[in-house]
Design a protein around this motif. Structure first.
Motif, PDB file in Angstrom:
ATOM      1  N   ALA A   1       0.830  -1.215   0.000  1.00  0.00           N
ATOM      2  CA  ALA A   1       0.000   0.000   0.000  1.00  0.00           C
ATOM      3  C   ALA A   1       0.857   1.254   0.000  1.00  0.00           C
ATOM      4  N   VAL A   2       1.928   1.259   0.774  1.00  0.00           N
ATOM      5  CA  VAL A   2       2.806   2.437   0.860  1.00  0.00           C
ATOM      6  C   VAL A   2       3.586   2.634  -0.435  1.00  0.00           C
ATOM      7  N   GLU A   3       4.067   1.549  -1.016  1.00  0.00           N
ATOM      8  CA  GLU A   3       4.794   1.645  -2.288  1.00  0.00           C
ATOM      9  C   GLU A   3       3.894   2.284  -3.355  1.00  0.00           C
ATOM     10  N   LYS A   4       2.638   1.890  -3.357  1.00  0.00           N
ATOM     11  CA  LYS A   4       1.677   2.461  -4.297  1.00  0.00           C
ATOM     12  C   LYS A   4       1.469   3.941  -4.020  1.00  0.00           C
ATOM     13  N   ALA A   5       1.370   4.298  -2.742  1.00  0.00           N
ATOM     14  CA  ALA A   5       1.152   5.697  -2.371  1.00  0.00           C
ATOM     15  C   ALA A   5       2.371   6.560  -2.703  1.00  0.00           C
TER      16      ALA A   5
END
Length: 271
Positions: free
Chosen positions: A264-268
């Motif tokens: 999720a953080v990599e996407k954000a």
């Protein structure tokens, strides 16, 4: 036995009986006085107790008093109005992950136990900064003061150093120390200090202990809580980056496992 002796013995017996009755009458009279006195004292004590209870009920609590503080004492390592901007991480990190948590929240405890270590590694690597926003709504829902007291204590830890803040927060949410939501253990300074003893920078730290016990950052905690209330976030834990929610694959909840969080953080970070 002579008639004289018989009469004398009877007279002596009557005298002893009379004397005993007088003593018994005096004892009964004294007992009545003591009973009445005890009743009066009990009534006065009850009235005094009720009066004390009324005074205490009408006496402003420490938190009510904290609401009225105008010159808010803010912890070191904070910025913004009333020190409610709490950002930790390397200045070179380009993006900031907002983390919204309530100290009494059991789901936050699970999140911290599963994802907290990943966040610490990411901060060390400079992948992003973290802005912590503390909430206290569980105190209202479940009644108590634990959320507010813990948030104030987090301020005291932050006043020592950002590292002390992160370690104290991790200890507070750990399986060892985090209480059930219905148990308001975090409202007790003694329990807060017990948790703090597991953090080297806070163990036997007199200034930290003083700030916890005296509620130095109580007013600040209320201001921080107001920041949460005004954020639009309705539950904890919640994450945001660039003003957008960071969620699991389902798109509704915060990622609760290390792999889900990383994805999720990599996407954000790319978004």
């Amino acid at each position: 036995m002579s008639a004289r002796n018989s009469k004398a013995n009877k007279a002596a017996a009557r005298e002893r009986l009379r004397a005993e009755r007088e003593r018994q009458a005096k004892r009964d009279k004294m007992r009545r006085r003591l009973t009445v006195g005890a009743s009066v004292l009990a009534t006065l004590a009850l009235a005094g107790g009720i009066g004390y209870a009324v005074v205490q009920a009408n006496k402003p609590s420490a938190w009510e008093a904290a609401k009225k503080v105008k010159d808010v004492k803010t912890p070191k390592n904070t910025t913004g109005e009333n020190g409610t901007t709490l950002v930790i991480g390397k200045p070179t990190a380009k993006k900031t992950l907002q983390v919204f948590e309530d100290s009494r929240c059991p789901v936050c405890a699970v999140f911290e136990q599963q994802v907290g270590p990943v966040i610490e590694k990411d901060l060390e690597a400079g992948k992003y900064k973290v802005q912590y926003v503390g909430a206290t709504f569980i105190d209202d829902v479940a009644t108590g003061e634990g959320s507010r007291n813990a948030l104030s204590a987090l301020g005291a830890a932050l006043d020592v150093s950002p590292d002390a803040f992160m370690k104290f927060k991790a200890a507070m949410y750990s399986a060892k120390f985090h209480p059930e939501e219905s148990q308001d253990d975090l409202a007790k300074d003694s329990y807060i200090l017990k948790i703090a003893d597991s953090v080297p920078e806070l163990k036997d730290n007199k200034e930290f202990e003083k700030n916890v016990e005296e509620g130095t950052f109580d007013a600040w905690a209320l201001k921080m809580s107001k920041t949460f209330d005004e954020s639009g976030v309705t539950g904890t834990p919640s994450l945001k980056m660039d003003g957008k929610p960071v969620t699991d694959a389902g798109g509704k909840n915060a990622p609760m496992t290390a792999p889900e969080f990383t994805a999720a953080v990599e996407k954000a970070l790319k978004g």
